[in-house]
Design a protein around this motif. Sequence first.
Motif, mmCIF file in Angstrom:
data_model
loop_
_atom_site.group_PDB
_atom_site.id
_atom_site.type_symbol
_atom_site.label_atom_id
_atom_site.label_comp_id
_atom_site.label_asym_id
_atom_site.label_seq_id
_atom_site.Cartn_x
_atom_site.Cartn_y
_atom_site.Cartn_z
ATOM 1 N N THR A 1 0.831 -1.209 0.000
ATOM 2 C CA THR A 1 0.000 0.000 0.000
ATOM 3 C C THR A 1 0.862 1.254 0.000
ATOM 4 N N SER A 2 1.978 1.216 0.736
ATOM 5 C CA SER A 2 2.839 2.393 0.867
ATOM 6 C C SER A 2 3.572 2.738 -0.424
ATOM 7 N N THR A 3 3.633 1.806 -1.367
ATOM 8 C CA THR A 3 4.341 2.071 -2.622
ATOM 9 C C THR A 3 3.436 2.681 -3.689
ATOM 10 N N SER A 4 2.165 2.909 -3.342
ATOM 11 C CA SER A 4 1.215 3.438 -4.322
ATOM 12 C C SER A 4 1.440 4.928 -4.563
ATOM 13 N N LYS A 5 1.230 5.328 -5.797
ATOM 14 C CA LYS A 5 1.189 6.747 -6.123
ATOM 15 C C LYS A 5 -0.238 7.220 -5.886
ATOM 16 N N LEU A 6 -0.401 8.172 -4.974
ATOM 17 C CA LEU A 6 -1.731 8.592 -4.554
ATOM 18 C C LEU A 6 -2.212 9.817 -5.325
ATOM 19 N N CYS A 7 -3.516 9.826 -5.615
ATOM 20 C CA CYS A 7 -4.128 10.953 -6.321
ATOM 21 C C CYS A 7 -5.144 11.675 -5.450
ATOM 22 N N GLY A 8 -5.104 11.457 -4.147
ATOM 23 C CA GLY A 8 -6.020 12.122 -3.231
ATOM 24 C C GLY A 8 -5.522 11.993 -1.810
ATOM 25 N N SER A 9 -6.106 12.750 -0.900
ATOM 26 C CA SER A 9 -5.656 12.734 0.500
ATOM 27 C C SER A 9 -6.812 12.768 1.488
ATOM 28 N N HIS A 10 -8.023 12.429 1.020
ATOM 29 C CA HIS A 10 -9.190 12.464 1.904
ATOM 30 C C HIS A 10 -9.626 11.042 2.233
ATOM 31 N N ILE A 11 -9.645 10.712 3.526
ATOM 32 C CA ILE A 11 -10.112 9.410 4.007
ATOM 33 C C ILE A 11 -11.534 9.581 4.530
ATOM 34 N N PRO A 12 -12.531 8.987 3.864
ATOM 35 C CA PRO A 12 -13.931 9.182 4.278
ATOM 36 C C PRO A 12 -14.318 8.290 5.453
ATOM 37 N N LYS A 13 -13.587 8.400 6.554
ATOM 38 C CA LYS A 13 -13.836 7.559 7.721
ATOM 39 C C LYS A 13 -13.200 8.213 8.940
ATOM 40 N N LEU A 14 -13.495 7.651 10.119
ATOM 41 C CA LEU A 14 -12.915 8.170 11.355
ATOM 42 C C LEU A 14 -11.475 7.735 11.555
ATOM 43 N N TYR A 15 -11.048 6.724 10.824
ATOM 44 C CA TYR A 15 -9.712 6.172 10.975
ATOM 45 C C TYR A 15 -9.217 5.644 9.636
#
Length: 312
Positions: free
Chosen positions: A162-176
């Motif tokens: 998971t940590s090697t992914s290139k991310l296109c967003g930074s919003h986690i729709p959850k409490l954790y």
Amino acid sequence: MMDNISFITMFTLSGLGGTAGYRGILFALTLLCYCVIWLVNLTIAVTVILDKNLHEPMYVFLCNLCINGLYGTAGFYPKFLHDLLSSAHVISYSGCLLQGFVLHSSATADFSILALMAYDRYVAICRPLVYHSVMTKRRVFVYVFFAWLVPFYLLFLSTITTSTSKLCGSHIPKLYCINWLISNLACSSSIAQVVIPAFNYTFYFGHVIFIVWSYIYLVKTSHASKENRRKFMQTCLPHLLSLVIVVASLLFDLLYMRFGSKELPQNVQNFIAMEFLLVPPIINPLIYGFTLTKIRKRVFKSFKSCVFTLKS
């Protein structure tokens, strides 16, 4: 931090936006729940550790189940309590990965320990003559070691991919944070990011199948004699209730994440998200504390001793 994820250093968490008016009450209730979780789990764990009469496989596995409950909730409650007192609900990238690892590994360790408890009861009831030769102290130690090692190893692999992914967003729709939600932010998925989680789900679904099969066999065997029925009701029923609670809580949250409606009120969504971190850690120790005679007597004896000491 790796180059392909260097642009994302913080994640925002949703869920507390509409709680400004009663955040103090929510903080107090959450803190109370967390204290209760520590009280009931620590009571069972310390009782088993200190009482040599409880150094039997069933109680050793129970002790590890309670320790795992403390470990898993430690990955959520301190951060959640901090967020309730903060106006900014954010978490660092590394913190998000760590929280996801703790929550995932705790949930999977639950299944590993419950599988050991089911196997222990199977040997005790179905093969009582070889129980002490099969469930030796050395083997119990090995079983417990792998019950912790395997979830940690599998979730470590999942977290690394998971940590090697290139991310296109930074919003986690959850409490954790959980790995699945971080993966949803990835611009693209690698084969490892698909295969490893699929293997993990299949592996622990196999645990559930094994546990269910064990209890079906135990129910059939218990009808053979009155003594077996007594053993089943006294020692297996708590395990079965724990399994139902853990599976139902996790399955409820998992199914909602994948198929649930986002039109539900935010408070309902938050409860669904918190359920497996609230119900099993409190209910499981209480079930065992009240139903297992040795545990109940030892806890009551310790409580009476404390009361007598305070009065004197």
